[in-house]
Enzyme design. Structure first.
Site, PDB file in Angstrom:
ATOM      1  N   GLY A  77     -10.924  28.066  21.567  1.00  0.00           N
ATOM      2  CA  GLY A  77     -11.801  27.675  20.463  1.00  0.00           C
ATOM      3  C   GLY A  77     -12.577  26.398  20.763  1.00  0.00           C
ATOM      4  O   GLY A  77     -12.100  25.541  21.506  1.00  0.00           O
ATOM      5  N   ARG A 141     -11.488  33.574  25.503  1.00  0.00           N
ATOM      6  CA  ARG A 141     -10.020  33.531  25.406  1.00  0.00           C
ATOM      7  C   ARG A 141      -9.328  34.471  26.391  1.00  0.00           C
ATOM      8  O   ARG A 141      -8.166  34.836  26.193  1.00  0.00           O
ATOM      9  CB  ARG A 141      -9.596  33.889  23.974  1.00  0.00           C
ATOM     10  CG  ARG A 141      -9.949  32.848  22.930  1.00  0.00           C
ATOM     11  CD  ARG A 141      -9.195  33.085  21.635  1.00  0.00           C
ATOM     12  NE  ARG A 141      -9.608  32.187  20.560  1.00  0.00           N
ATOM     13  CZ  ARG A 141      -9.100  30.974  20.375  1.00  0.00           C
ATOM     14  NH1 ARG A 141      -8.189  30.499  21.186  1.00  0.00           N
ATOM     15  NH2 ARG A 141      -9.529  30.232  19.366  1.00  0.00           N
ATOM     16  N   ASP A 172      -2.046  27.267  25.657  1.00  0.00           N
ATOM     17  CA  ASP A 172      -2.011  28.514  26.432  1.00  0.00           C
ATOM     18  C   ASP A 172      -2.893  28.407  27.680  1.00  0.00           C
ATOM     19  O   ASP A 172      -2.498  28.828  28.765  1.00  0.00           O
ATOM     20  CB  ASP A 172      -2.494  29.691  25.571  1.00  0.00           C
ATOM     21  CG  ASP A 172      -1.421  30.147  24.587  1.00  0.00           C
ATOM     22  OD1 ASP A 172      -0.229  29.964  24.880  1.00  0.00           O
ATOM     23  OD2 ASP A 172      -1.784  30.675  23.521  1.00  0.00           O
ATOM     24  N   LYS A 198      -7.557  20.087  25.187  1.00  0.00           N
ATOM     25  CA  LYS A 198      -8.525  20.371  24.123  1.00  0.00           C
ATOM     26  C   LYS A 198      -7.878  21.161  23.001  1.00  0.00           C
ATOM     27  O   LYS A 198      -7.105  22.072  23.276  1.00  0.00           O
ATOM     28  CB  LYS A 198      -9.666  21.207  24.715  1.00  0.00           C
ATOM     29  CG  LYS A 198     -10.618  21.774  23.711  1.00  0.00           C
ATOM     30  CD  LYS A 198     -10.767  23.309  23.793  1.00  0.00           C
ATOM     31  CE  LYS A 198      -9.577  24.078  23.337  1.00  0.00           C
ATOM     32  NZ  LYS A 198      -9.768  25.503  23.114  1.00  0.00           N
ATOM     33  N   THR A 199      -8.099  20.876  21.795  1.00  0.00           N
ATOM     34  CA  THR A 199      -7.908  21.735  20.625  1.00  0.00           C
ATOM     35  C   THR A 199      -8.017  20.887  19.367  1.00  0.00           C
ATOM     36  O   THR A 199      -7.390  19.829  19.260  1.00  0.00           O
ATOM     37  CB  THR A 199      -6.572  22.525  20.602  1.00  0.00           C
ATOM     38  OG1 THR A 199      -6.507  23.217  19.353  1.00  0.00           O
ATOM     39  CG2 THR A 199      -5.323  21.697  20.759  1.00  0.00           C
ATOM     40  N   ASP A 201      -6.675  21.650  16.814  1.00  0.00           N
ATOM     41  CA  ASP A 201      -5.391  21.805  16.113  1.00  0.00           C
ATOM     42  C   ASP A 201      -4.456  20.608  16.296  1.00  0.00           C
ATOM     43  O   ASP A 201      -3.527  20.426  15.515  1.00  0.00           O
ATOM     44  CB  ASP A 201      -4.661  23.066  16.600  1.00  0.00           C
ATOM     45  CG  ASP A 201      -5.389  24.342  16.187  1.00  0.00           C
ATOM     46  OD1 ASP A 201      -6.464  24.246  15.586  1.00  0.00           O
ATOM     47  OD2 ASP A 201      -4.873  25.434  16.478  1.00  0.00           O
TER      48      ASP A 201
HETATM   49  P1  FBP Z   1      -7.733  26.607  20.311  1.00  0.00           P
HETATM   50  O1  FBP Z   1      -6.251  26.473  20.147  1.00  0.00           O
HETATM   51  O2  FBP Z   1      -8.135  27.567  21.344  1.00  0.00           O
HETATM   52  O3  FBP Z   1      -8.380  25.274  20.479  1.00  0.00           O
HETATM   53  O4  FBP Z   1      -8.350  27.197  18.963  1.00  0.00           O
HETATM   54  C1  FBP Z   1      -8.068  26.660  17.749  1.00  0.00           C
HETATM   55  C2  FBP Z   1      -8.641  27.428  16.580  1.00  0.00           C
HETATM   56  O5  FBP Z   1      -9.772  26.769  16.069  1.00  0.00           O
HETATM   57  C3  FBP Z   1      -7.576  27.610  15.511  1.00  0.00           C
HETATM   58  O6  FBP Z   1      -7.534  26.486  14.675  1.00  0.00           O
HETATM   59  C4  FBP Z   1      -7.994  28.880  14.846  1.00  0.00           C
HETATM   60  O7  FBP Z   1      -6.907  29.554  14.262  1.00  0.00           O
HETATM   61  C5  FBP Z   1      -8.569  29.681  15.972  1.00  0.00           C
HETATM   62  O8  FBP Z   1      -9.027  28.757  16.932  1.00  0.00           O
HETATM   63  C6  FBP Z   1      -9.693  30.575  15.544  1.00  0.00           C
HETATM   64  O9  FBP Z   1     -10.023  31.405  16.590  1.00  0.00           O
HETATM   65  P2  FBP Z   1     -11.454  32.046  16.827  1.00  0.00           P
HETATM   66  O10 FBP Z   1     -12.298  30.992  17.438  1.00  0.00           O
HETATM   67  O11 FBP Z   1     -11.182  33.131  17.804  1.00  0.00           O
HETATM   68  O12 FBP Z   1     -11.982  32.495  15.518  1.00  0.00           O
END
Ligand code: FBP
Length: 549
Positions: A77, A141, A172, A198-199, A201
């Site tokens: 993400g 992803r 991951d 990165k994230t 979250d």
């Molecule tokens: P990452 O862990 O890859 O940084 O993604 C975080 C996130 O934004 C989460 O908070 C959310 O649940 C998910 O990605 C949403 O995924 P997508 O971008 O596939 O809609």
């Protein structure tokens, strides 16, 4: 391309670097390391990259640096600051040797495997300095897990003269980076692999990785929006706002936004799990606050709900895990044409307890639970509208209490979900500086011949000049976990610690926020220019964790 005045101003912003990275750098090695758990298993699986020392960089003498080629991948993400990691790698590489080259693999890890890339020159990079988004090369992803993928990657690296790959990703993706580093060492390909944390979250963190990038900006964007809603709620005095916040699993974003905005209620998934709460108990807690405020004539408020909540309610967790097993590669399910047929099929296949829970859920939510998994096998919690589920359940309970004469208020609810609003925001000064430093550090790790390391920049509550740059072996963060039915080495996700300072602070004040006075804070938008205390503050989480407040 037409640009806003802020875009133009930000293009000229020079991110701050730790003092040690500003000139010539010397590498200092610390003691050998261990993984956080399952040491024997991790050591066996990573014989070449296990136990490597911690690294810090200090100012040093000028030296000759060999020419290197580097490929960079954005994975998962979006998170504010990704472009600055790339700018930092680019500037770091050019400072080390002007003949160094940087390539970007397009669309995430699949770009490496499918040989899709562009060269990142100053011309390209300058358009993206200090901007949000991952659009410079795109993200994806795709999971790197097969030898054939690693070999395809090695082939393109050989062709382009790439000696090192930087993977910018979450837990991951960095697990993948570690596996790739080990494989390339074992096969003596000469390709190094470096990770960057990165994230939004905020769940990729530990002693050496104080925070993942993007968390700061995303939380500030959401907190601004929450503050605006609170001011509206406090003006109109007629709505309860149920606000779900992104964060696949951990509740760091929700907790940080609560610390910044002081809502009436903030649910923390990790606490719900620790107390073994049912969905009804979560609803009862919300109802108590609504009834109390109504008794004081306050029929309005704000409730923050972490995106991952549903997976932390033990009975729901069991249901989701049964659904994961049931729906994995299930052609019978896919062949069913109507929602009702799918619902009947699922009900019949679950254990009696899970089947009962599945049946008790509103149909829309039950359907959302059976939708496509992500490539890592995770349910896509961002698509599950927990805030609507809670509104429905709370309304039902309040209607009962009204019938019993206990509740005399008026309940009108509005739902919100904040996630995508913050993931590509213009990085805050903190994230702009932090990501640039992470990228710059990655380039130095590469030039020092390191592999299997994550770029680490610490001491983040001090001014940027005092930040400590270095590298941490990715194996130190690993443990064994069950994935798709088999034990796998993975980076341990950092959930909200209930004994940690941010949660303890919140716990001590939450009753005040819930009651009949109004404690709302209105943080306002991110400021990029102005006094340090307005523009350069790190998150409350980081400040509390480091004992700064
Ligand atoms: P990452 O862990 O890859 O940084 O993604 C975080 C996130 O934004 C989460 O908070 C959310 O649940 C998910 O990605 C949403 O995924 P997508 O971008 O596939 O809609």
């Amino acid at each position: 391309m037409t640009k806003s005045p802020l875009q133009i101003a930000r293009a000229g912003y020079q991110p701050k670097l730790p003092a040690a990275l500003r000139g010539n750098v010397v590498l200092k090695e610390g003691a050998a390391t261990e993984s956080i758990a399952d040491q024997a298993d991790i050591k066996k699986l990573f014989p070449n990259t296990y136990g490597m020392p911690m690294i810090t960089f200090e100012s040093g003498e000028k030296k000759e640096n060999p020419v290197v080629g580097v490929g960079v991948i954005l994975s998962g993400g979006q998170a504010p600051g990704g472009h600055n990691v790339i700018s930092g790698i680019f500037d770091g590489l050019k400072a080390l040797n002007p003949n160094n080259k940087l390539y970007g693999f397009l669309g995430g890890p699949s770009g490496l495997v499918e040989h899709k890339y562009i060269e990142l020159t100053e011309e390209v990079v300058k358009e993206y300095r200090n901007t949000g988004g991952f659009d410079i090369i795109g993200s994806g992803r795709t999971k790197l897990e097969e030898e054939a993928q690693y070999e395809d990657g090695a082939e393109i690296c050989k062709k382009l003269g790439i000696n090192a790959i930087v993977v910018i990703g979450g837990d991951d993706s960095n697990t993948n980076a570690c596996v790739l580093a080990e494989y390339y060492l074992q096969k003596k390909t000469g390709i190094q692999v470096i990770g960057c944390p990165k994230t939004i979250d905020g769940d990729l963190k530990n002693e050496m990785i104080e925070t993942s990038f993007g968390f700061d900006t995303a939380c500030k964007v959401y907190s601004e929006l929450i503050g605006n809603i609170q001011r509206d709620a406090n003006s109109a005095k007629k709505y309860w706002h149920f606000i779900r916040l992104m964060g696949r699993s951990a509740s760091h974003i929700t907790l940080e936004c609560a610390l910044q905005s002081q809502p009436n209620i903030c649910i923390v998934s990790e606490e719900v799990e620790a107390k073994n709460m049912t969905l009804n108990e979560v609803v009862d807690d919300i109802v108590k606050v609504i009834v109390n405020r109504a008794n004081h004539g306050l029929d309005f408020g704000t409730i923050l709900i972490p995106e991952g909540l549903i997976e932390f309610i033990p009975a729901m967790k069991t249901l989701i895990s049964e659904l994961n097993d049931l729906l994995a590669h299930n052609d019978d399910f896919v062949a069913l044409s109507t929602d009702e047929e799918k619902r009947q099929y699922v009900k019949g296949m679950l254990s009696p307890v899970s089947s009962d829970i599945y049946r008790s859920l509103p149909k829309g939510i039950a359907k959302q639970l059976t939708m496509d998994r992500d490539p890592h096998g995770n349910v896509q919690v961002s698509l599950i509208e927990t805030e609507k589920l809670l509104i429905e359940m709370v309304a039902k309970r309040l209607a009962q209490l009204k019938a019993e004469g206990i509740y005399k208020g008026k309940f009108s609810a509005i739902n919100h979900f904040f996630g995508y609003e913050g993931r590509c925001a213009i990085p805050s000064n903190f994230d702009a500086d932090y990501t640039y430093s992470l990228g710059y550090t990655a380039s130095v790790l590469i030039s020092e011949g390191k592999t299997g390391y994550m770029s680490s920049v610490r001491n983040l509550t001090a001014p940027a000049a005092e930040w400590i740059a270095g590298g941490v072996p990715i194996t130190t963060m690993m443990n064994m976990e069950k994935r798709h039915g088999a034990m796998k080495p993975v980076i341990q996700k950092a959930l909200v610690r209930l004994d940690g300072a941010p949660f303890q602070f919140f716990k001590a004040v939450r009753e005040d926020w819930a009651d009949d006075k109004t404690s709302y804070i209105y943080p306002g938008p991110i400021q990029y220019y102005g006094p340090t205390e307005v523009c350069d503050q790190p998150t409350r989480t980081l400040m509390l964790e480091q004992g700064k407040i």
